[in-house]
Design a protein around this motif. Structure first.
Motif: not given
Length: 219
Positions: A47-51, A109-111, A132-136
């Protein structure tokens, strides 16, 4: 004068039920009358990247302008933490668990936070949302400033046989939701309906140490 559309009505309901933070997701869910809760799925238990993409702490607040207009800003402030969720001033409830950022019915938002990652939320017997994640890791802008390492998420929900409601949310790390846009897609045509842009924000650092970070555009 702009006419009131079905999307406008659904968005107004969404403000009352879920707050600006989860506005786009609730728009996709229509009236959101189902009592079904999100069930965690056995994948991506980080979850670190999500929170960091939606800082949750009592006192955090965000202000948005709607459809490019500055005369009717919408503000959201986290008021309390209760039963595992942070409750905001627009009626929203958000939490971060082992899988991602969620409200009681869906994951926003999901990891892992990487382009192409997708998931599905079944919010009622007649409503399924596909994300869906389009860009990161991209740069994003709003009246509140320019932010690096943003993530853009697209959610889709079929309205009827001819139309699909689409929301696109952009999150900035350490800030929250920077932009949201709702479109309706019919055949090969995609028509913008409503959009929100962050104009100011104030959030406490994760862990609660140090002064709150904030930004208000000059002028």
């Amino acid at each position: 004068m702009a006419r009131t559309t079905r999307t406008d009505i659904e968005m107004k309901r969404s403000f009352g039920v879920g707050g600006v933070a989860v506005l786009a997701a609730l728009v996709l869910g229509g009236s959101g009358c189902s009592s079904k809760n999100v069930e965690a799925q056995p994948r991506a238990r980080t979850t670190g990247d999500v929170s960091q993409y939606y800082p949750l702490a009592v006192g955090n607040r965000w202000t948005y302008r709607v459809n490019g207009r500055d005369d009717k800003p919408v503000s959201v402030e986290i008021l309390k933490e209760e039963d595992g969720y942070f409750h905001d001033s627009q009626g929203g409830q958000l939490a971060v668990d082992a899988y991602g950022l969620r409200d009681p019915k869906r994951y926003l938002l999901r990891a892992p936070v990487e382009a192409g990652h997708s998931w599905t939320n079944v919010v009622s017997v007649s409503s399924t949302e596909r994300y869906r994640i389009l860009e990161a890791g991209v740069r994003c802008e709003s009246p509140a400033g320019t932010f690096d390492n943003c993530v853009q998420v697209e959610g889709r929900n079929r309205i009827d046989e001819k139309a699909t409601l689409i929301n696109t949310q952009t999150f900035a790390p350490g800030v929250g939701m920077v932009r949201m846009q709702v479109d309706v897609e019919t055949k090969d045509q995609r028509v913008p309906q409503t959009w929100l842009e962050l104009t100011s924000w104030q959030v406490r650092p994760q862990g609660g140490a140090g002064p709150a970070r904030e930004a208000t555009p000059a002028g």
